[in-house]
Design a protein around this motif. Structure first.
Motif, PDB file in Angstrom:
ATOM      1  N   UNK A   1       0.864  -1.187   0.000  1.00 50.65           N
ATOM      2  CA  UNK A   1       0.000   0.000   0.000  1.00 50.65           C
ATOM      3  C   UNK A   1       0.896   1.232   0.000  1.00 50.65           C
ATOM      4  N   UNK A   2       0.468   2.295  -0.657  1.00 52.22           N
ATOM      5  CA  UNK A   2       1.309   3.496  -0.702  1.00 52.22           C
ATOM      6  C   UNK A   2       1.483   4.101   0.697  1.00 52.22           C
ATOM      7  N   UNK A   3       0.622   3.740   1.635  1.00 50.02           N
ATOM      8  CA  UNK A   3       0.820   4.156   3.024  1.00 50.02           C
ATOM      9  C   UNK A   3       2.036   3.517   3.677  1.00 50.02           C
ATOM     10  N   UNK A   4       2.620   2.511   3.013  1.00 52.81           N
ATOM     11  CA  UNK A   4       3.831   1.851   3.533  1.00 52.81           C
ATOM     12  C   UNK A   4       5.109   2.581   3.120  1.00 52.81           C
ATOM     13  N   UNK A   5       5.011   3.514   2.185  1.00 51.62           N
ATOM     14  CA  UNK A   5       6.225   4.101   1.598  1.00 51.62           C
ATOM     15  C   UNK A   5       7.033   4.920   2.593  1.00 51.62           C
TER      16      UNK A   5
END
Length: 332
Positions: A270-274
């Protein structure tokens, strides 16, 4: 003013010069890349790229740039205006560059520019969004500025390249050399493939640790939704390509991280992991970091993949494209 994250760099890589390049793509939908099984080979150069990591299940929080990019940079909603990972890299001693072929000012651009302003060096190829419609506004315009950033004498660097990629109108996104398919959207993907090859090639010859990350901000509806095509919260608008490449020196100093990245190419991301992943990959650690969201870490865990639909947030993995081509929660 961002808070002081008080970051420290792993002793093993603290004295090692390093350059990381984050390429932010635009409107590239994962299923239209040959790398991901699309019927046309729109990514021949990346398909031939040695040591490329291809992540098959990355989901973006938003279906438009002004929602998705702030979230990818801060793991928070755009209205929260949280500090981005650019601040963490800067506080850890990295020189940060933001080089953009998008507009600096405009209804949807000014918000992104406010995050870009945290960089040490900021270059926008275009000032106003109406200048984006001019002919020859191709992403290769970024390359001389990219070379300048690579030539900069700073020991540790983060370079963000924000492409115009596959933004409508597709036929204006690429020069004649990329006009190889009947479909102009496919040609725009093919041109991005050419860009990525040139970006990686310049890192290949670097004597320091180098890494490249490519992520598209969101996809688009491409004929599936009839008259309401384009930026719409259909499920595949959240399904984006995510690629990584590291040179041998980086892999030598980060063997375990690299093995974990190799093993997680099929994991739901998920882009929230970046925010936590990119800092961890660069060897940066700080008290507020959440290593359960860092996909090169042994502590990585799966989190609910929230996405911003037209009316509300919902869990991507419990949703379906429903009435009117909008995302809706699956019936329990």
């Amino acid at each position: 003013q961002p808070p002081n994250f008080a970051p420290v760099i792993d002793p093993a890589v603290r004295s090692q010069p390093a350059t990381y390049v984050l390429v932010l793509g635009e409107s590239a939908r994962r299923d239209r890349l040959g790398l991901y099984g699309y019927q046309h080979n729109t990514t021949p150069l990346m398909a031939a790229q040695q040591d490329l990591l291809v992540f098959s299940d990355m989901v973006s929080y938003g279906y438009n740039t002004s929602t998705s990019i702030p979230y990818a940079m801060t793991k928070a909603r755009d209205v929260d205006m949280k500090p981005s990972f650019l601040s963490v890299f800067k506080q850890a001693g990295f020189k940060v560059f933001w080089i953009s072929n998008q507009a600096k000012y405009g209804e949807f651009d000014s918000l992104i520019s406010s995050y870009a302003a945290a960089a040490d060096v900021v270059h926008f190829m275009n000032v106003h969004s109406y200048s984006m419609t001019t002919p020859d506004n191709f992403d290769e315009k970024l390359l001389p500025f990219y070379q300048q950033a690579l030539d900069d004498q700073a020991g540790k660097k983060l370079i963000v390249l924000h492409l115009y990629g596959s933004h409508p109108a597709f036929d204006k996104r690429y020069p004649p050399v990329a006009n190889v398919f009947k479909d102009s959207y496919d040609n725009s993907i093919y041109y991005t493939d050419m860009m990525l090859q040139q970006i990686i090639a310049k890192l290949h010859s670097n004597r320091h640790m180098t890494g490249m990350f490519y992520l598209s901000d969101h996809g688009l509806s491409l004929g599936e939704c009839g008259a309401i095509d384009g930026h719409i919260d259909a499920k595949n608008s959240y399904e984006v390509p995510f690629l990584m490449w590291f040179n041998p020196l980086w892999r030598q100093y980060n063997q375990y991280r690299y093995q974990r990245l190799q093993s997680r190419q099929g994991s739901p991301l998920h882009t929230g992991d970046l925010f936590d992943s990119l800092t961890d990959i660069a060897g940066i650690h700080f008290a507020a970091q959440d290593l359960t969201r860092a996909f090169a870490s042994a502590d990585f865990q799966r989190h609910p993949r929230l996405v911003k639909a037209a009316q509300s947030e919902m869990d991507y993995d419990r949703s379906v494209t429903g009435e009117g081509c909008h995302l809706q929660t699956l019936a329990q």
